[in-house]
Write an enzyme that holds these catalytic residues in place. Structure first.
Site, PDB file in Angstrom:
ATOM      1  N   GLY A  47      37.282  41.623  32.949  1.00  0.00           N
ATOM      2  CA  GLY A  47      38.219  43.010  32.430  1.00  0.00           C
ATOM      3  C   GLY A  47      39.025  43.723  33.523  1.00  0.00           C
ATOM      4  O   GLY A  47      39.765  44.517  32.821  1.00  0.00           O
ATOM      5  N   ARG A  48      38.979  43.519  34.537  1.00  0.00           N
ATOM      6  CA  ARG A  48      39.592  44.185  35.355  1.00  0.00           C
ATOM      7  C   ARG A  48      40.770  43.413  36.049  1.00  0.00           C
ATOM      8  O   ARG A  48      41.377  43.578  37.069  1.00  0.00           O
ATOM      9  CB  ARG A  48      38.931  45.083  36.632  1.00  0.00           C
ATOM     10  CG  ARG A  48      37.895  46.125  35.873  1.00  0.00           C
ATOM     11  CD  ARG A  48      38.643  47.111  35.398  1.00  0.00           C
ATOM     12  NE  ARG A  48      39.698  47.937  36.422  1.00  0.00           N
ATOM     13  CZ  ARG A  48      40.504  48.572  36.047  1.00  0.00           C
ATOM     14  NH1 ARG A  48      40.774  48.673  34.647  1.00  0.00           N
ATOM     15  NH2 ARG A  48      41.208  49.333  36.862  1.00  0.00           N
ATOM     16  N   GLY A  49      40.905  42.409  35.606  1.00  0.00           N
ATOM     17  CA  GLY A  49      41.937  41.361  36.171  1.00  0.00           C
ATOM     18  C   GLY A  49      43.376  41.543  35.459  1.00  0.00           C
ATOM     19  O   GLY A  49      42.994  42.525  34.481  1.00  0.00           O
ATOM     20  N   PHE A  50      44.161  40.710  35.778  1.00  0.00           N
ATOM     21  CA  PHE A  50      45.557  40.888  35.244  1.00  0.00           C
ATOM     22  C   PHE A  50      45.566  40.998  33.536  1.00  0.00           C
ATOM     23  O   PHE A  50      45.893  41.808  33.014  1.00  0.00           O
ATOM     24  CB  PHE A  50      46.508  40.050  35.717  1.00  0.00           C
ATOM     25  CG  PHE A  50      47.763  39.984  34.974  1.00  0.00           C
ATOM     26  CD1 PHE A  50      48.596  41.086  34.740  1.00  0.00           C
ATOM     27  CD2 PHE A  50      48.387  38.700  34.884  1.00  0.00           C
ATOM     28  CE1 PHE A  50      49.690  41.011  33.974  1.00  0.00           C
ATOM     29  CE2 PHE A  50      49.646  38.700  34.110  1.00  0.00           C
ATOM     30  CZ  PHE A  50      50.434  39.761  33.848  1.00  0.00           C
ATOM     31  N   LYS A  91      39.003  24.445  36.548  1.00  0.00           N
ATOM     32  CA  LYS A  91      39.258  25.259  35.209  1.00  0.00           C
ATOM     33  C   LYS A  91      38.882  24.333  34.198  1.00  0.00           C
ATOM     34  O   LYS A  91      38.383  24.557  33.012  1.00  0.00           O
ATOM     35  CB  LYS A  91      40.737  25.509  35.201  1.00  0.00           C
ATOM     36  CG  LYS A  91      40.831  26.940  36.044  1.00  0.00           C
ATOM     37  CD  LYS A  91      40.071  28.117  35.249  1.00  0.00           C
ATOM     38  CE  LYS A  91      40.699  28.655  34.287  1.00  0.00           C
ATOM     39  NZ  LYS A  91      40.246  29.764  33.625  1.00  0.00           N
TER      40      LYS A  91
END
Length: 561
Positions: free
Chosen positions: A18-21, A167
């Site tokens: 949640g603190r990523g881009f 991924k």
């Protein structure tokens, strides 16, 4: 701003990463919907908020009102994830910044094992929905173009880039876990995500623009790409959760392509970004093979050039792939099954992105007028006179006339099959005949005024003669000094330099004099101009070569054979 006395929702969702881009924008959208209590999960030990950032400001207000909270979690540890998501009904799993690592084991543990841990935690905590933030890279092998692909396109049998393969493994694990212990899952494959706060491509692009490297287009520049504005991607995550709740049969266990649905030439997109920030748009096309060779050479000089340094796990080679290959995707399934449509157009997204990075914009007025009087190195090398004006193409008509005259002269003296003496004699004869004919021409010929050939036209200025004599004397005296040093037999460096020069001169004169003079003629009208245009880049390359040679020299001196 969130009112303090507003009722707190009863349902809880978790945003891992949640603190990523993308995560920050998703958190903002979830808070604005006022349906959930949002738990922000990331790897940082504590939450650091910037009051001047509107996303952080909104989150700060939500934390104060009890509608949001922060949890520090390492996705490699299952128990930490369980603690963070216990009691929630929805989990969004996005990239954690720490997952971008060059080390395979660390990357695998963060991306693949992290996804498996999240799945196990969701099943153990009876979470209803898990939405995984995937990427279109999972269907890209790094070699083949992708044109308007839909979700039926299979995973490649072999990947060129480690990050894409990891991924794909994580996405497959999430989709395979669908309908286990009541957990419904889906994955969203975004393409070239951009927007305010983007931390990889935009800073990289601006840094290269500041260094002058963005003048170049790699390949033809005709390749199309799909882009995803970050707010649209956040909206798509919300659409996915709502679809899992209302029509799970159509969405659960599936992956969906999510883009702005506006394919655009990749280099057109880059040009719009650069022009918006005051930088010059790319205009020089370079062959892909040539750029690959330069990258290989850059790796050999051990990353001396800033342009070839890796950008986290996604290296410059990955960026070159997306910059030269077509990758477009069909998003009709996301619209039909999830109800997703972009809320921000590509044009609006580019404008918002440019505005957010305006503090890094080029001061175009200063750059345009601030260095007008600064003399280039090429101009200094050529003496800053008429020769410099001609070879640097300051007057294109004059330069072209001079170049054409030199080409004709070169052809006359070397390529017509006569001896050099015969060509000179014939040339003088033609000049004498032309001068005689010119002297008999009337001053007015069919309305065309013909000036007289005055005597001073053929005179040479005394200063020019003196400068030429001084130059000859200087070269002569320098040659005499070299001969004296050789006669003493004390300086072996001078001997080897002189011997190499004489051997090279003998080789050129006897075997390749015509080819050498032709090459010198061509280079004289191109190399100085090219150097003036890309002085900074060439100087950087020169410094890298010198540094590399110094390192090799030290190694040889340190380890004599």
């Amino acid at each position: 701003m969130v009112p303090i006395d507003e009722p707190i929702p009863s349902e809880t969702c978790v945003v891992i990463g949640g603190r990523g881009f993308v995560g920050r924008w998703l958190v903002l959208r979830l808070l604005k919907l006022k349906k959930w209590i949002v738990r922000v999960v990331d790897s940082a030990p504590s939450l650091q908020l910037d009051p001047s950032d509107h996303l952080d400001s909104y989150l700060s207000e939500a934390i104060s009102s009890g509608r949001a909270s922060y949890h520090s979690v390492d996705v490699r540890h299952l128990l930490q994830i369980v603690t963070a998501i216990k009691g929630s009904s929805v989990v969004f799993f996005l990239d954690i910044e720490a997952a971008h690592d060059q080390n395979f084991y660390a990357s695998y543990m963060s991306i693949v094992q992290g996804a498996k841990n999240v799945i196990d935690a969701c099943r153990g905590c009876s979470v209803k929905h898990l939405v995984y933030g995937s990427s279109t890279d999972v269907v890209f092998d790094g070699y083949q173009d992708i044109c308007n692909a839909n979700e039926s396109i299979p995973y490649p049998s072999k990947y060129k880039y480690m990050w894409a393969e990891l991924k794909a493994q994580a996405e497959a694990a999430v989709l395979f876990a669908n309908d286990m212990n009541g957990l419904l899952t889906c994955a969203l494959r975004s393409s070239n995500v951009f927007g305010p706060g983007e931390t990889e491509f935009m800073p990289f692009l601006i840094k290269q623009a500041e260094s002058g490297w963005t003048k170049f287009i790699i390949g033809t520049g005709e390749n199309l790409s799909d882009f995803t504005y970050v707010e649209n991607l956040a909206h798509a995550h919300v659409c996915a959760v709502e679809a899992l709740d209302s029509r799970p049969v159509s969405v659960a266990g599936k992956a969906f392509f999510v883009t702005n649905n506006e394919p655009k030439k990749f280099w057109k997109f880059v040009s719009l970004i650069l022009e918006g920030l005051g930088y010059e748009r790319p205009f020089i096309k370079l062959p892909v093979l040539m750029v690959k060779f330069i990258l290989l050479f850059g790796e050999l000089v051990e990353g001396e050039l800033e342009v070839i340094k890796h950008n986290r796990i996604r290296s410059i080679h990955y960026i070159m792939s997306i910059a030269t290959q077509t990758r477009t995707f069909n998003c009709s399934a996301a619209w039909e099954q999830m109800g997703y449509l972009p809320v921000i157009t590509l044009e609006e997204g580019i404008s918002n992105t440019v505005q957010s990075f305006y503090h890094l914009a080029r001061d175009s007025l200063f750059m345009e007028y601030g260095n007008v009087t600064e003399q280039s190195k090429a101009d200094k090398l050529l003496g800053s006179g008429k020769v410099a004006d001609i070879l640097l193409w300051r007057d294109e008509n004059t330069t072209f006339i001079c170049f054409f005259a030199m080409v004709v002269l070169f052809f006359w003296l070397f390529l017509v099959g006569r001896t050099f003496i015969s060509s000179i004699a014939l040339l003088f004869l033609m000049v004498m005949i032309a001068s005689l004919v010119y002297g008999y021409l009337p001053s007015d010929l069919y309305g065309l005024s013909i000036p007289m050939a005055l005597p001073y036209y053929f005179e040479i200025e005394e200063d020019l003669v003196m400068d030429s004599i001084k130059c000859i004397v200087f070269v002569w005296n320098k040659a005499i000094r070299v001969v004296r040093l050789l006669a003493r037999g004390e300086d072996w460096n001078v001997f080897f330099k002189a011997a190499a020069y004489v051997c090279f001169l003998r080789f050129i004169v006897l075997r390749h004099v015509v080819w050498s003079m032709g090459a010198a003629l061509s280079l004289s009208f191109t190399s100085f101009f090219f150097y003036e245009q890309y002085e900074a880049e060439i100087d950087a390359l020169g410094k890298a070569l010198v540094n590399r040679m110094e390192k090799l020299k030290k190694r040889l001196l340190r380890n004599p054979a």
